[in-house]
Scaffold this motif. Sequence first.
Motif, PDB file in Angstrom:
ATOM      1  N   ILE A 134      33.499  29.067  39.108  1.00  0.00           N
ATOM      2  CA  ILE A 134      32.760  29.631  40.225  1.00  0.00           C
ATOM      3  C   ILE A 134      32.950  28.713  41.420  1.00  0.00           C
ATOM      4  O   ILE A 134      33.323  27.549  41.283  1.00  0.00           O
ATOM      5  N   ALA A 135      32.722  29.243  42.603  1.00  0.00           N
ATOM      6  CA  ALA A 135      32.909  28.448  43.813  1.00  0.00           C
ATOM      7  C   ALA A 135      31.877  27.321  43.888  1.00  0.00           C
ATOM      8  O   ALA A 135      30.726  27.481  43.468  1.00  0.00           O
ATOM      9  N   THR A 136      32.296  26.187  44.424  1.00  0.00           N
ATOM     10  CA  THR A 136      31.391  25.056  44.617  1.00  0.00           C
ATOM     11  C   THR A 136      30.789  25.042  46.016  1.00  0.00           C
ATOM     12  O   THR A 136      29.727  24.466  46.226  1.00  0.00           O
ATOM     13  N   GLY A 137      31.488  25.654  46.966  1.00  0.00           N
ATOM     14  CA  GLY A 137      31.032  25.622  48.348  1.00  0.00           C
ATOM     15  C   GLY A 137      31.260  24.289  49.030  1.00  0.00           C
ATOM     16  O   GLY A 137      30.885  24.112  50.197  1.00  0.00           O
ATOM     17  N   LYS A 138      31.882  23.331  48.331  1.00  0.00           N
ATOM     18  CA  LYS A 138      32.122  22.013  48.930  1.00  0.00           C
ATOM     19  C   LYS A 138      33.263  22.081  49.940  1.00  0.00           C
ATOM     20  O   LYS A 138      34.259  22.744  49.717  1.00  0.00           O
ATOM     21  N   LYS A 139      33.101  21.378  51.052  1.00  0.00           N
ATOM     22  CA  LYS A 139      34.124  21.337  52.094  1.00  0.00           C
ATOM     23  C   LYS A 139      35.324  20.558  51.589  1.00  0.00           C
ATOM     24  O   LYS A 139      35.193  19.478  51.023  1.00  0.00           O
ATOM     25  N   ARG A 140      36.515  21.110  51.792  1.00  0.00           N
ATOM     26  CA  ARG A 140      37.748  20.459  51.368  1.00  0.00           C
ATOM     27  C   ARG A 140      38.462  19.861  52.561  1.00  0.00           C
ATOM     28  O   ARG A 140      38.315  20.329  53.689  1.00  0.00           O
ATOM     29  N   ARG A 141      39.248  18.813  52.300  1.00  0.00           N
ATOM     30  CA  ARG A 141      40.012  18.195  53.384  1.00  0.00           C
ATOM     31  C   ARG A 141      41.100  19.144  53.858  1.00  0.00           C
ATOM     32  O   ARG A 141      41.623  19.955  53.098  1.00  0.00           O
ATOM     33  N   GLY A 142      41.488  19.002  55.120  1.00  0.00           N
ATOM     34  CA  GLY A 142      42.503  19.868  55.699  1.00  0.00           C
ATOM     35  C   GLY A 142      41.875  21.026  56.452  1.00  0.00           C
ATOM     36  O   GLY A 142      40.653  21.201  56.466  1.00  0.00           O
ATOM     37  N   MET A 143      42.732  21.804  57.112  1.00  0.00           N
ATOM     38  CA  MET A 143      42.280  22.914  57.938  1.00  0.00           C
ATOM     39  C   MET A 143      42.739  24.232  57.317  1.00  0.00           C
ATOM     40  O   MET A 143      43.791  24.292  56.673  1.00  0.00           O
ATOM     41  N   ARG A 144      41.956  25.298  57.562  1.00  0.00           N
ATOM     42  CA  ARG A 144      42.261  26.592  56.962  1.00  0.00           C
ATOM     43  C   ARG A 144      42.069  27.722  57.960  1.00  0.00           C
ATOM     44  O   ARG A 144      41.084  27.733  58.704  1.00  0.00           O
ATOM     45  N   LEU A 145      43.018  28.641  57.948  1.00  0.00           N
ATOM     46  CA  LEU A 145      42.920  29.854  58.754  1.00  0.00           C
ATOM     47  C   LEU A 145      43.094  31.049  57.825  1.00  0.00           C
ATOM     48  O   LEU A 145      44.014  31.083  57.012  1.00  0.00           O
ATOM     49  N   LEU A 146      42.204  32.031  57.949  1.00  0.00           N
ATOM     50  CA  LEU A 146      42.253  33.238  57.138  1.00  0.00           C
ATOM     51  C   LEU A 146      42.488  34.444  58.032  1.00  0.00           C
ATOM     52  O   LEU A 146      41.833  34.598  59.066  1.00  0.00           O
ATOM     53  N   THR A 147      43.437  35.297  57.645  1.00  0.00           N
ATOM     54  CA  THR A 147      43.615  36.553  58.371  1.00  0.00           C
ATOM     55  C   THR A 147      42.682  37.597  57.770  1.00  0.00           C
ATOM     56  O   THR A 147      42.617  37.767  56.556  1.00  0.00           O
ATOM     57  N   VAL A 148      41.933  38.281  58.635  1.00  0.00           N
ATOM     58  CA  VAL A 148      40.996  39.313  58.206  1.00  0.00           C
ATOM     59  C   VAL A 148      41.348  40.593  58.955  1.00  0.00           C
ATOM     60  O   VAL A 148      42.220  40.597  59.821  1.00  0.00           O
ATOM     61  N   GLY A 149      40.661  41.711  58.635  1.00  0.00           N
ATOM     62  CA  GLY A 149      41.087  42.944  59.277  1.00  0.00           C
ATOM     63  C   GLY A 149      40.028  44.004  59.394  1.00  0.00           C
ATOM     64  O   GLY A 149      38.978  43.957  58.735  1.00  0.00           O
ATOM     65  N   THR A 150      40.333  45.005  60.211  1.00  0.00           N
ATOM     66  CA  THR A 150      39.470  46.173  60.358  1.00  0.00           C
ATOM     67  C   THR A 150      39.610  47.111  59.170  1.00  0.00           C
ATOM     68  O   THR A 150      38.769  47.979  58.949  1.00  0.00           O
ATOM     69  N   LEU A 226      35.973  43.790  55.150  1.00  0.00           N
ATOM     70  CA  LEU A 226      34.524  43.897  54.970  1.00  0.00           C
ATOM     71  C   LEU A 226      34.027  45.294  55.304  1.00  0.00           C
ATOM     72  O   LEU A 226      32.947  45.699  54.870  1.00  0.00           O
ATOM     73  N   PHE A 227      34.825  46.036  56.086  1.00  0.00           N
ATOM     74  CA  PHE A 227      34.423  47.369  56.519  1.00  0.00           C
ATOM     75  C   PHE A 227      34.976  48.476  55.627  1.00  0.00           C
ATOM     76  O   PHE A 227      34.710  49.644  55.882  1.00  0.00           O
ATOM     77  N   ASN A 228      35.743  48.116  54.615  1.00  0.00           N
ATOM     78  CA  ASN A 228      36.292  49.114  53.703  1.00  0.00           C
ATOM     79  C   ASN A 228      35.452  49.145  52.429  1.00  0.00           C
ATOM     80  O   ASN A 228      35.479  48.187  51.641  1.00  0.00           O
ATOM     81  N   PRO A 229      34.678  50.213  52.192  1.00  0.00           N
ATOM     82  CA  PRO A 229      33.799  50.256  51.020  1.00  0.00           C
ATOM     83  C   PRO A 229      34.538  50.105  49.696  1.00  0.00           C
ATOM     84  O   PRO A 229      33.939  49.703  48.697  1.00  0.00           O
ATOM     85  N   PHE A 231      37.141  48.031  49.029  1.00  0.00           N
ATOM     86  CA  PHE A 231      37.674  46.702  48.737  1.00  0.00           C
ATOM     87  C   PHE A 231      36.921  45.554  49.402  1.00  0.00           C
ATOM     88  O   PHE A 231      37.431  44.441  49.482  1.00  0.00           O
ATOM     89  N   SER A 232      35.717  45.816  49.886  1.00  0.00           N
ATOM     90  CA  SER A 232      34.995  44.778  50.633  1.00  0.00           C
ATOM     91  C   SER A 232      34.599  43.591  49.757  1.00  0.00           C
ATOM     92  O   SER A 232      34.443  42.468  50.260  1.00  0.00           O
ATOM     93  N   ALA A 233      34.452  43.810  48.458  1.00  0.00           N
ATOM     94  CA  ALA A 233      34.007  42.722  47.583  1.00  0.00           C
ATOM     95  C   ALA A 233      35.020  41.586  47.558  1.00  0.00           C
ATOM     96  O   ALA A 233      34.658  40.412  47.681  1.00  0.00           O
ATOM     97  N   VAL A 234      36.294  41.914  47.406  1.00  0.00           N
ATOM     98  CA  VAL A 234      37.314  40.867  47.371  1.00  0.00           C
ATOM     99  C   VAL A 234      37.431  40.196  48.739  1.00  0.00           C
ATOM    100  O   VAL A 234      37.699  38.996  48.834  1.00  0.00           O
ATOM    101  N   SER A 235      37.199  40.950  49.803  1.00  0.00           N
ATOM    102  CA  SER A 235      37.291  40.385  51.159  1.00  0.00           C
ATOM    103  C   SER A 235      36.229  39.317  51.383  1.00  0.00           C
ATOM    104  O   SER A 235      36.508  38.244  51.933  1.00  0.00           O
ATOM    105  N   LEU A 236      35.000  39.603  50.960  1.00  0.00           N
ATOM    106  CA  LEU A 236      33.920  38.637  51.152  1.00  0.00           C
ATOM    107  C   LEU A 236      34.115  37.420  50.255  1.00  0.00           C
ATOM    108  O   LEU A 236      33.894  36.283  50.686  1.00  0.00           O
ATOM    109  N   GLY A 237      34.520  37.641  49.014  1.00  0.00           N
ATOM    110  CA  GLY A 237      34.761  36.507  48.122  1.00  0.00           C
ATOM    111  C   GLY A 237      35.849  35.591  48.646  1.00  0.00           C
ATOM    112  O   GLY A 237      35.730  34.365  48.590  1.00  0.00           O
ATOM    113  N   LEU A 238      36.912  36.181  49.173  1.00  0.00           N
ATOM    114  CA  LEU A 238      38.001  35.382  49.737  1.00  0.00           C
ATOM    115  C   LEU A 238      37.556  34.654  50.996  1.00  0.00           C
ATOM    116  O   LEU A 238      37.921  33.492  51.222  1.00  0.00           O
TER     117      LEU A 238
END
Length: 350
Positions: A134-150, A226-229, A231-238
Amino acid sequence: MSTMKINLPYVIFLGDIEDKTLVKTGAGLAKWCGDDILGQLRLASCAVDLGLTELTLTEAIAKGAKSLVIGVATVGGSIKPSWLPTFVQALEAGLDIINGLHTNLSNIPELAEAQKKSSGRIINVRQVTGEFPIATGKKRRGMRLLTVGTDCAVGKKYTALELSLGLNTAGIDATFRATGQTGIMIAGEGLPVDSVVSDFVSGAAELISPDNNADHWDIIEGQGSLFNPSFSAVSLGLLHGSQPDAIIVCHDVARETISTCPDYQLPTLQACIDLHLQCARIVNPNVRCIGVSVNTSSLNQDMREEYLQALEQELGLPCVDPLITGCDTLIKELMMQFYPQRTRQAHAEL
């Protein structure tokens, strides 16, 4: 993370698909792996054409094909019965079948039997093995960019790939992190997050982009919306597992309704930005949106320029079509927002 090795070169199988939105896997491979592709294999009723050399299975083998890649991403990841004869022939001829769908081809009796009789392998890219935390929520070193969509299939993968290439060209250390079957086929490694049990999606996303150097950017391929009923679950988890420092919102200008739920209108881009930032701030209060990536292939050049300029004025962010206009303005925005001192120094030296 899972890794895989594809025997090259390969032919892309399009089956008898009629909907062009279902061939994003094949289109992505055609765009990014051109030198390794011999052509496309279509059944008689196929209405989609990637513009590649048309090949029969016999012709592909004669040209030296080693793998048959399923270039179709059907809703639900199912296999059509009409495809099976081609798959059996390919395996019996010694070709590998590279499968990015949810269906495990090894569980189909005739394919399992064909695999036993030859050197051809079934490689199920989307089948995850092992356990995830399960996710720890701990901040990791380095920078991250995520592509999201409508919505789904609006350019999240293409944007991440183009941006990764552009950042490295600009001297910024960046790595494309694949989270879907096509991205994994292109990158050679990754993790298909939509095949992970829902409780562990965020934990899997943390594994996709582990600790790194402070200035290294992981460019993470987004999934769903997040707006697609559907597949929104995987979007939020990611989104939560990625803990992005930055997001880029992706959109298709020709899309008016949600792809899998046509009774739902697409959100405005501002609403999409606002909701993603609100959700992302749960795990990273400092997350920022650095721009918008738009698929404008349905517009002519004049309309494209007018649309992107109007959108920039409306949102106050750079808006690009990465496959046509490039990602330079997105990279400049990233530098300005995250490295303002370095940006000012570069301007002073000009």
